[in-house]
Design a protein around this motif. Structure first.
Motif, PDB file in Angstrom:
ATOM      1  N   ARG A   1      45.057 -22.618 -36.834  1.00  0.00           N
ATOM      2  CA  ARG A   1      44.725 -23.551 -35.780  1.00  0.00           C
ATOM      3  C   ARG A   1      43.095 -23.766 -36.065  1.00  0.00           C
ATOM      4  O   ARG A   1      42.550 -22.991 -36.677  1.00  0.00           O
ATOM      5  CB  ARG A   1      44.811 -23.088 -34.377  1.00  0.00           C
ATOM      6  N   SER A   2      42.514 -24.884 -35.455  1.00  0.00           N
ATOM      7  CA  SER A   2      41.220 -24.917 -35.766  1.00  0.00           C
ATOM      8  C   SER A   2      40.857 -26.001 -34.637  1.00  0.00           C
ATOM      9  O   SER A   2      41.568 -26.618 -34.082  1.00  0.00           O
ATOM     10  CB  SER A   2      40.720 -25.540 -37.177  1.00  0.00           C
ATOM     11  N   SER A   3      39.427 -26.056 -34.063  1.00  0.00           N
ATOM     12  CA  SER A   3      38.908 -26.708 -33.062  1.00  0.00           C
ATOM     13  C   SER A   3      37.279 -26.955 -33.181  1.00  0.00           C
ATOM     14  O   SER A   3      36.941 -26.416 -34.220  1.00  0.00           O
ATOM     15  CB  SER A   3      39.200 -26.133 -31.797  1.00  0.00           C
ATOM     16  N   ALA A   4      37.124 -27.856 -32.724  1.00  0.00           N
ATOM     17  CA  ALA A   4      35.513 -28.367 -32.926  1.00  0.00           C
ATOM     18  C   ALA A   4      34.771 -28.811 -31.580  1.00  0.00           C
ATOM     19  O   ALA A   4      35.660 -29.137 -30.684  1.00  0.00           O
ATOM     20  CB  ALA A   4      35.299 -29.455 -34.012  1.00  0.00           C
ATOM     21  N   GLY A   5      33.589 -28.675 -31.193  1.00  0.00           N
ATOM     22  CA  GLY A   5      33.026 -29.096 -29.919  1.00  0.00           C
ATOM     23  C   GLY A   5      31.762 -28.551 -29.759  1.00  0.00           C
ATOM     24  O   GLY A   5      30.964 -28.211 -30.710  1.00  0.00           O
ATOM     25  N   LEU A   6      31.217 -28.410 -28.372  1.00  0.00           N
ATOM     26  CA  LEU A   6      29.961 -27.988 -28.230  1.00  0.00           C
ATOM     27  C   LEU A   6      29.824 -26.944 -27.019  1.00  0.00           C
ATOM     28  O   LEU A   6      30.776 -26.762 -26.258  1.00  0.00           O
ATOM     29  CB  LEU A   6      29.172 -29.248 -27.546  1.00  0.00           C
ATOM     30  N   SER A   7      29.112 -26.109 -27.102  1.00  0.00           N
ATOM     31  CA  SER A   7      28.944 -24.729 -26.419  1.00  0.00           C
ATOM     32  C   SER A   7      27.635 -24.431 -25.949  1.00  0.00           C
ATOM     33  O   SER A   7      26.588 -24.741 -26.698  1.00  0.00           O
ATOM     34  CB  SER A   7      29.364 -23.606 -27.185  1.00  0.00           C
ATOM     35  N   VAL A   8      27.357 -24.262 -24.819  1.00  0.00           N
ATOM     36  CA  VAL A   8      26.024 -24.037 -24.120  1.00  0.00           C
ATOM     37  C   VAL A   8      26.149 -22.781 -23.535  1.00  0.00           C
ATOM     38  O   VAL A   8      27.227 -22.505 -22.723  1.00  0.00           O
ATOM     39  CB  VAL A   8      25.617 -25.238 -22.847  1.00  0.00           C
ATOM     40  N   GLN A   9      25.334 -21.634 -23.942  1.00  0.00           N
ATOM     41  CA  GLN A   9      25.401 -20.079 -23.236  1.00  0.00           C
ATOM     42  C   GLN A   9      23.975 -20.072 -22.520  1.00  0.00           C
ATOM     43  O   GLN A   9      22.805 -20.492 -22.821  1.00  0.00           O
ATOM     44  CB  GLN A   9      25.143 -19.536 -24.293  1.00  0.00           C
ATOM     45  N   TRP A  10      24.039 -19.469 -21.526  1.00  0.00           N
ATOM     46  CA  TRP A  10      22.869 -19.318 -20.566  1.00  0.00           C
ATOM     47  C   TRP A  10      22.954 -17.827 -20.015  1.00  0.00           C
ATOM     48  O   TRP A  10      23.928 -17.481 -19.382  1.00  0.00           O
ATOM     49  CB  TRP A  10      23.042 -20.094 -19.340  1.00  0.00           C
ATOM     50  N   ILE A  11      21.868 -17.157 -20.261  1.00  0.00           N
ATOM     51  CA  ILE A  11      21.754 -15.877 -19.548  1.00  0.00           C
ATOM     52  C   ILE A  11      21.217 -15.786 -18.014  1.00  0.00           C
ATOM     53  O   ILE A  11      20.045 -16.272 -17.901  1.00  0.00           O
ATOM     54  CB  ILE A  11      20.607 -14.844 -20.334  1.00  0.00           C
ATOM     55  N   SER A  12      21.759 -16.294 -17.156  1.00  0.00           N
ATOM     56  CA  SER A  12      21.675 -16.504 -15.673  1.00  0.00           C
ATOM     57  C   SER A  12      21.395 -15.204 -15.124  1.00  0.00           C
ATOM     58  O   SER A  12      21.312 -14.015 -15.513  1.00  0.00           O
ATOM     59  CB  SER A  12      22.890 -17.106 -15.146  1.00  0.00           C
ATOM     60  N   PRO A  13      20.781 -15.146 -13.876  1.00  0.00           N
ATOM     61  CA  PRO A  13      20.450 -13.980 -13.031  1.00  0.00           C
ATOM     62  C   PRO A  13      21.663 -13.273 -12.778  1.00  0.00           C
ATOM     63  O   PRO A  13      21.674 -12.034 -12.489  1.00  0.00           O
ATOM     64  CB  PRO A  13      19.818 -14.706 -11.895  1.00  0.00           C
TER      65      PRO A  13
ATOM     66  N   MET B   1      26.580 -16.808 -18.963  1.00  0.00           N
ATOM     67  CA  MET B   1      27.640 -17.939 -18.749  1.00  0.00           C
ATOM     68  C   MET B   1      27.682 -18.729 -20.075  1.00  0.00           C
ATOM     69  O   MET B   1      26.781 -19.038 -20.756  1.00  0.00           O
ATOM     70  CB  MET B   1      26.973 -18.775 -17.565  1.00  0.00           C
ATOM     71  N   VAL B   2      29.018 -19.090 -20.172  1.00  0.00           N
ATOM     72  CA  VAL B   2      29.145 -20.103 -21.506  1.00  0.00           C
ATOM     73  C   VAL B   2      30.000 -21.300 -20.973  1.00  0.00           C
ATOM     74  O   VAL B   2      31.147 -21.154 -20.355  1.00  0.00           O
ATOM     75  CB  VAL B   2      30.284 -19.144 -22.577  1.00  0.00           C
ATOM     76  N   PHE B   3      29.850 -22.270 -21.523  1.00  0.00           N
ATOM     77  CA  PHE B   3      30.228 -23.416 -21.131  1.00  0.00           C
ATOM     78  C   PHE B   3      30.757 -24.181 -22.500  1.00  0.00           C
ATOM     79  O   PHE B   3      29.947 -24.407 -23.311  1.00  0.00           O
ATOM     80  CB  PHE B   3      29.392 -24.611 -20.248  1.00  0.00           C
ATOM     81  N   SER B   4      31.991 -24.593 -22.722  1.00  0.00           N
ATOM     82  CA  SER B   4      32.413 -25.123 -23.833  1.00  0.00           C
ATOM     83  C   SER B   4      33.349 -26.340 -23.599  1.00  0.00           C
ATOM     84  O   SER B   4      34.108 -26.295 -22.930  1.00  0.00           O
ATOM     85  CB  SER B   4      33.206 -24.099 -24.466  1.00  0.00           C
ATOM     86  N   PHE B   5      33.003 -27.166 -24.570  1.00  0.00           N
ATOM     87  CA  PHE B   5      33.707 -28.625 -24.358  1.00  0.00           C
ATOM     88  C   PHE B   5      34.219 -28.738 -25.888  1.00  0.00           C
ATOM     89  O   PHE B   5      33.576 -28.669 -26.817  1.00  0.00           O
ATOM     90  CB  PHE B   5      32.734 -29.619 -24.257  1.00  0.00           C
TER      91      PHE B   5
END
Length: 823
Positions: A780-792, A796-800
């Protein structure tokens, strides 16, 4: 010319009249001093700058001297001296106090940088305003904009008077657009073409729209670097007499376009006729001579000359000679086109470290940082040890930035202090989540993990989770500095209850508790080996029927097939880890590898082994490393060994690999990728005299597959990510926020699955077809955009993401969100 003379004469007459006014055209003895016009400045403070006291005899020279002294205090905008009898009257107008500083219209220069520049010139809140300094600041800022190609830029200082002799200061910027490079010409080159020379230049022109990394706006500093690049191109190929004769930069009348021309003289190639090492090489002349790249008869190469000087300096630095002088003197023979190189070496004095200091650590104890420093106090100063110490400190997850500098001690030319300047970042994470799904229903989880517990460098974790499919609690502890030699000691204690019917896996319930310990040994600064032992007790009940699990269940079932299955296991493990990453969190360069092999001891109720390899490589694409490529690979394989009650041991399905989710295959629901449970239904074709059903032809049995994943004993996952600057986020936040474009690929399969047994059977109505779950090529395969944040609260990881290739029954997810995810 006459006008200038008249102005100068008038100024002289005016100065003389002021002095005469103060002295009434004669000297006098000061009996009293009166200062008028003071508001903010105290009388005593003003008099400290006055080189005249009561009783002094005052003349025109002393008046001029006093006026200059009062102006030098920076408190006064105007000073006038008058005589009232024998009283000296000083009338002053104080400089206004800065009440507020405002920046408007600045994009290329941040407010913090501007304020830092103003502070350096004494322009800050609460201080008197010197208008002459503002003029120089305006001109300096204009020069900066000109240096980056913004020739239409303008900077104005606007002063707004306020009550009580205060002012608002506004710096108004009109930056305009940077002048784009229209053309770059290199004149005089015959040996190398324009295309070849400009290939490595940072400044470019007429680039395609997709080449967004190219710099097409003019910058003076960048041009200087490109000139050096052209010079090095020739010097590294033997053209010792190469020279850039001149450089012309012209602009269009609108000041929006730049034309650059370099006039060069190439000269001829020179070969090396000899290399001689002179000076004190500490008895290592033979070794250094063998490893140097410079040899007779080869073309002169400036890069190799520079490398030679740096190599010798670093080599001597290993032995404490931190400040050697290494100079290469060329003897050029223009007739024979040869050059003899004499490398003069003066190691200087051996330098010792008096003290190692740490600055910036408000949480982490000095002793913890000292554990990661290879350089010792009282020993030689070694550049290798300092660099390796910096790397080890940077890999700590609670360090954001690490730098070091050595400072010579006054009066002791053989000793230095080493200062490590560190910047910490949150060392703990609070992971929490609440969610709802068609299968998982309401989920709650919470946990705390502290990588730097109370500044001791110890890792302590407590995780509690309650979701529809699982309730668990786990305590972990690890002391990486258990001994002074870097031996680590850790342990864990955990309990969990699991219900597969509410998760994305096959039907079964389990209870498990475990206790384990591990110890780690450093091989060197980048390699480490760990050993562990874990005891666990597992109970399986409410199990469903699946073809792949029956072989495991048959090892324990004797009379009652509905009875719970209980087994103990003693899992021994060994792992090797290696890391050359430049940071512990959000690295941009280097690599990391981790290989783990675990096996249950023969006295366990289940006998199996598992092996996993994780590797990551970071390749920076830009000098500031804001653009990087991450390539990663994870491989895994497990199986059983031996037999139990006449049944061949297999890998317990509870230990199967699964995929799907944030850290494996984004774009797919958690744990849904891989083999699914196969259900075989016997064909009842006949009824006996006693009414009992008898099976018919096995070839006519029906087969179905579960909607849940079973996992497999083999795994291959990989991916590639382009790490890019996060839009609308400053570069200083790169250690806290990361954005990447990714492609994930992989598969989980079962090497023991016999597809031939089911390929010709008819599927149960409403069921998907049985696939060949032993086929590793069904990726299987996928592609997208990921935003990672070292929050207090923790990472946190947000993936589209969108799936590129999927299989029948896969559950795709466009958006996923995780908190507390480990990077």
């Amino acid at each position: 010319m006459k006008l200038r003379q008249l102005v100068a004469a008038g100024a002289i007459v005016s100065s003389a009249s002021l002095a005469n006014a103060a002295t009434s055209q004669e000297q006098f003895v000061v009996e009293d001093i009166r200062v008028e016009g003071l508001q903010r400045v105290a009388l005593g403070a003003a008099l400290t700058y006055l080189p005249v006291e009561v009783g002094d005899e005052l003349n025109s020279f002393r008046v001029a001297q006093a006026i200059r002294s009062l102006y030098s205090s920076t408190h006064f905008e105007n000073v006038e001296m008058l005589r009232d009898g024998n009283t000296l009257v000083i009338k002053v107008a104080e400089r206004p106090t800065i009440s507020n500083i405002i920046f408007e219209g600045n994009d290329d220069i941040k407010d913090e940088q501007l304020q830092e520049s103003l502070d350096g010139n004494g322009v800050r809140l609460g201080e008197p305003l010197d208008r002459t300094v503002l003029t120089s600041i305006e001109n300096g800022l204009k020069d900066f904009f000109y240096s980056i190609g913004k020739y239409n830029a303008d900077v104005s200082a606007i002063i707004t008077p306020l009550p009580r002799n205060r002012v608002d200061l506004k710096l108004l910027f009109e930056e305009g657009d940077a002048a784009a490079i229209q053309q770059i010409n290199i004149v005089g080159n015959q040996i190398f073409s324009d295309t070849e020379l400009m290939e490595d230049l940072e400044l470019q022109y007429d680039t395609p729209w997709w080449d967004f990394l190219s710099e097409t706006r003019y910058q003076q500093q960048t041009l200087q670097g490109d000139m050096e690049t052209v010079r090095n191109h020739y010097m590294d190929r033997g053209y010792l007499r190469f020279n850039i004769d001149s450089t012309q930069v012209s602009m269009t009348p609108e000041k929006d376009g730049i034309y650059i021309a370099m006039n060069v003289s190439e000269g001829e190639q020179y070969t090396i006729s000899g290399v001689e090492l002179v000076g004190d090489l500490l008895g290592n002349e033979e070794y250094i001579g063998k490893v140097l790249p410079l040899t007779d008869g080869e073309l002169y190469n400036q890069a190799e000359v520079t490398y030679t000087e740096e190599f010798i300096s670093k080599y001597l630095g290993r032995f404490g000679y931190a400040y050697p002088s290494v100079t290469t003197v060329p003897e050029i023979n223009d007739e024979e086109k040869t050059v003899k190189l004499t490398i003069s070496v003066d190691p200087g004095k051996r330098i010792y470290v008096r003290r190692i200091n740490f600055n910036g650590n408000t949480v982490t104890a000095d002793d913890v940082l000292r554990q990661n420093v290879n350089q010792m106090e009282g020993a030689w100063l070694s550049n290798n040890l300092l660099e390796s110490s910096k790397n080890q400190l940077s890999r700590l997850t609670y360090m954001k930035n690490v730098e070091f500098e050595s400072t010579r001690i006054p009066g002791q030319d053989d000793k230095v202090d080493v200062d490590f300047n560190v910047e910490e970042q949150p060392s703990g994470s609070f992971n929490a989540g609440i969610g709802y799904g068609d299968r998982t229903k309401l989920s709650l989880q919470a946990g705390i993990q502290q990588d730097n517990f109370l500044g001791t460098g110890k890792r302590v974790g407590l995780n509690l989770s309650t979701v529809s499919y699982q309730r668990s609690a786990q305590i972990t502890y690890n002391d990486p500095y258990f001994t002074i030699d870097g031996i680590s000691l850790g342990g864990s204690l955990g309990y969990s209850e699991f219900d597969g019917s509410d998760f994305n896996v096959i039907q079964y319930n389990s209870k498990r508790w475990s206790i384990g310990a591990n110890v780690g040994y450093p091989i060197d600064e980048i390699n480490r080996i760990n050993f562990g032992m874990t005891y666990s007790n597992t109970e399986l009940y409410n199990t469903g029927y699946y073809e792949q699990t029956e072989q495991f269940y048959d090892q324990f079932r004797e009379e009652d097939p509905e009875a719970p299955i209980k087994y103990d296991s003693y899992l021994a493990s060994v792992s090797w880890s290696r890391s050359t990453l430049n940071r512990g969190l959000f690295p941009t360069a280097g690599s990391s590898q981790r290989a783990t092999f675990s096996i249950t001891t023969p006295n366990s109720d289940v006998n199996y082994f598992k092996s996993v390899l994780d590797t990551k490589f970071y390749y920076p694409l830009s000098r500031n490393q804001r653009w990087s490529v991450l390539a990663r690979l994870r491989l895994g394989y497990g199986n059983g060994y031996g037999s139990n009650n006449g049944n061949e041991q297999i890998l317990p399905f509870t230990e199967n690999f699964t995929a799907g989710g944030a850290d494996t295959l984004r774009g797919f629901e958690n744990n849904t990728v891989g083999p699914r449970g196969v259900i075989l239904s016997a064909n009842s074709a006949a009824t006996g005299p006693d009414g009992e059903q008898y099976p018919g032809d096995p070839a006519k049995n029906l087969v179905g597959v579960s909607t849940r994943s079973l996992g497999g004993n083999a795994m291959a996952l990989g991916g590639i990510e382009l790490i890019v600057p996060t839009p609308f986020v400053d570069a200083e936040m790169d250690n806290s926020v990361r954005t990447s474009l990714f492609v994930d690929i992989g598969n989980v399969w079962d090497t023991e699955f016999d597809y031939d047994k089911y390929r010709n059977l008819q599927a149960v109505s409403g069921s998907d077809d049985v696939l060949d779950y032993s086929d590793w090529t069904q990726y299987r395969s996928s592609a997208g955009l990921s935003v990672q944040w070292i929050s207090p609260m923790g990472p946190m990881v947000f993936s589209f993401s969108r799936t590129i290739r999927d299989r029948e029954g896969d559950d795709a997810k466009f958006f996923t969100f995780n908190i507390g995810q480990t990077f």
